[in-house]
Scaffold this active site. Structure first.
Site, PDB file in Angstrom:
ATOM      1  N   TRP A  63      63.842  22.645 -72.258  1.00 26.65           N
ATOM      2  CA  TRP A  63      62.821  23.691 -72.251  1.00 26.65           C
ATOM      3  C   TRP A  63      63.482  25.059 -72.171  1.00 26.65           C
ATOM      4  O   TRP A  63      64.387  25.283 -71.370  1.00 26.65           O
ATOM      5  CB  TRP A  63      61.875  23.501 -71.080  1.00 26.65           C
ATOM      6  CG  TRP A  63      60.659  24.361 -71.165  1.00 26.65           C
ATOM      7  CD1 TRP A  63      60.421  25.508 -70.487  1.00 26.65           C
ATOM      8  CD2 TRP A  63      59.515  24.132 -71.999  1.00 26.65           C
ATOM      9  NE1 TRP A  63      59.192  26.019 -70.845  1.00 26.65           N
ATOM     10  CE2 TRP A  63      58.617  25.193 -71.763  1.00 26.65           C
ATOM     11  CE3 TRP A  63      59.167  23.131 -72.908  1.00 26.65           C
ATOM     12  CZ2 TRP A  63      57.391  25.285 -72.413  1.00 26.65           C
ATOM     13  CZ3 TRP A  63      57.942  23.218 -73.561  1.00 26.65           C
ATOM     14  CH2 TRP A  63      57.068  24.289 -73.307  1.00 26.65           C
ATOM     15  N   GLU A 104      52.358  18.357 -68.043  1.00 31.55           N
ATOM     16  CA  GLU A 104      50.929  18.475 -68.342  1.00 31.55           C
ATOM     17  C   GLU A 104      50.652  18.452 -69.836  1.00 31.55           C
ATOM     18  O   GLU A 104      49.541  18.116 -70.273  1.00 31.55           O
ATOM     19  CB  GLU A 104      50.342  19.739 -67.710  1.00 31.55           C
ATOM     20  CG  GLU A 104      50.708  21.055 -68.362  1.00 31.55           C
ATOM     21  CD  GLU A 104      52.072  21.584 -67.941  1.00 31.55           C
ATOM     22  OE1 GLU A 104      52.443  22.665 -68.424  1.00 31.55           O
ATOM     23  OE2 GLU A 104      52.758  20.926 -67.132  1.00 31.55           O
ATOM     24  N   HIS A 140      58.573  23.813 -60.460  1.00 32.08           N
ATOM     25  CA  HIS A 140      57.630  24.751 -59.861  1.00 32.08           C
ATOM     26  C   HIS A 140      57.783  24.829 -58.342  1.00 32.08           C
ATOM     27  O   HIS A 140      58.686  25.493 -57.843  1.00 32.08           O
ATOM     28  CB  HIS A 140      56.191  24.368 -60.251  1.00 32.08           C
ATOM     29  CG  HIS A 140      55.799  24.823 -61.621  1.00 32.08           C
ATOM     30  ND1 HIS A 140      55.503  23.957 -62.635  1.00 32.08           N
ATOM     31  CD2 HIS A 140      55.659  26.060 -62.139  1.00 32.08           C
ATOM     32  CE1 HIS A 140      55.194  24.640 -63.728  1.00 32.08           C
ATOM     33  NE2 HIS A 140      55.275  25.927 -63.447  1.00 32.08           N
ATOM     34  N   ASP A 173      50.826  27.684 -64.347  1.00 31.27           N
ATOM     35  CA  ASP A 173      50.738  27.836 -65.798  1.00 31.27           C
ATOM     36  C   ASP A 173      49.974  26.700 -66.453  1.00 31.27           C
ATOM     37  O   ASP A 173      50.207  26.361 -67.614  1.00 31.27           O
ATOM     38  CB  ASP A 173      52.134  27.964 -66.408  1.00 31.27           C
ATOM     39  CG  ASP A 173      53.052  26.833 -65.986  1.00 31.27           C
ATOM     40  OD1 ASP A 173      52.616  25.974 -65.198  1.00 31.27           O
ATOM     41  OD2 ASP A 173      54.204  26.806 -66.448  1.00 31.27           O
ATOM     42  N   GLU A 227      51.444  33.048 -60.160  1.00 31.50           N
ATOM     43  CA  GLU A 227      52.834  32.638 -60.390  1.00 31.50           C
ATOM     44  C   GLU A 227      53.739  33.853 -60.549  1.00 31.50           C
ATOM     45  O   GLU A 227      54.832  33.919 -59.976  1.00 31.50           O
ATOM     46  CB  GLU A 227      52.900  31.746 -61.625  1.00 31.50           C
ATOM     47  CG  GLU A 227      54.268  31.160 -61.899  1.00 31.50           C
ATOM     48  CD  GLU A 227      54.242  30.171 -63.059  1.00 31.50           C
ATOM     49  OE1 GLU A 227      55.339  29.761 -63.484  1.00 31.50           O
ATOM     50  OE2 GLU A 227      53.148  29.815 -63.530  1.00 31.50           O
TER      51      GLU A 227
END
Length: 262
Positions: A40, A124, A145, A154, A244
């Protein structure tokens, strides 16, 4: 009238981290980094935003299979590719972060996830599909996270309590819990667990069954089935991303770290 909608040939080779193949309307979307499992990154994040738009506006796509290359769906992150130290940096993340899941859900054909291994970064994304199948070596964890001092804002904060239940979802996000494939099946995050060698054949079998249905049946079933989660995402994404960003700006520079889920 000449259509201005994107054609597959116009976007199939546009993305460095996304391989696109289509056979008789079945679009296979394989996430990767240099042909191996996806790492990522800021680029991957941005590419998915625009790729989901291309996919969703191409009405030649009958059904989508979403999977990953190599041994992992997405288990690693290039934290240094993200610049998140101030509000200006976060503006792009706020822009893309709202669109990533919304553009996926705005696609009006059914989506099948074939989770080929551990999904620790943005898990997710695959569980938002209409049909989620996983290989027996898959697992799900929200790794970057809360365990790294980051608000899971997010979309994770919306998706996991919705998918596996409010209490289970909150525990999953706050504890760093790993859900192996069979526990994910028990919790309802996936619908089938198969051996690794059966994963893509089973995904294609499901896709062929979906693709055989009339076009409006396919499209409007997807619209009907996704209405509630789309509403929840529209309600929660902006607030979650803002929370966040506020916490990250306060915390990350003082720690000298630039980790984040985005």
């Amino acid at each position: 009238m000449t259509s201005i909608a994107p054609k597959f040939e116009q976007y199939r080779n546009r993305y460095r981290n996304i391989e696109l193949e289509r056979d008789d309307g079945i679009l296979t979307v394989t996430l990767h980094t240099n042909g191996k499992s996806l790492v990522w990154s800021a680029l991957a994040h941005e590419e998915l935003v625009y790729c989901f738009t291309d996919i969703g506006t191409d009405r030649e796509n009958k059904v989508v299979i979403l999977t990953g290359a190599g041994e992992n769906f997405c288990a690693d992150i290039d934290a240094g590719s993200f610049k998140l130290s101030n509000a200006g940096d976060w503006d792009l993340t706020f822009f893309d972060g709202r669109r990533l899941l919304n553009n996926l859900m705005d696609n009006e054909v059914p989506v099948i996830s074939a989770v080929n291994g551990p999904a620790r970064i943005h898990p997710e994304i695959p569980v938002l599909s209409d049909m989620v199948i996983a290989s027996d070596n898959a697992l799900f964890q929200d790794a970057p996270h809360f365990m790294s001092g980051i608000v899971p804002g997010d979309g994770a904060h919306v998706v996991w309590p919705h998918i596996i239940g409010a209490n289970r979802g909150r525990f999953f996000l706050l504890s760093g819990q790993e859900l192996d494939a069979h526990k994910a099946l028990e919790y309802g995050a996936v619908s089938e667990v198969v051996s690794r060698d059966r994963l893509m054949p089973r995904a294609r079998e499901l896709a062929q069954n979906v693709a055989a249905k009339p076009i409006l049946t396919r499209r409007y079933t997807r619209v009907a089935l996704t209405q509630r989660i789309k509403r929840l995402l529209h309600e929660g994404l902006s607030l979650g991303l803002a929370a966040e960003a506020l916490a990250a700006i306060d915390h990350l520079p003082s720690e000298g770290r630039m980790k984040d889920a985005q």
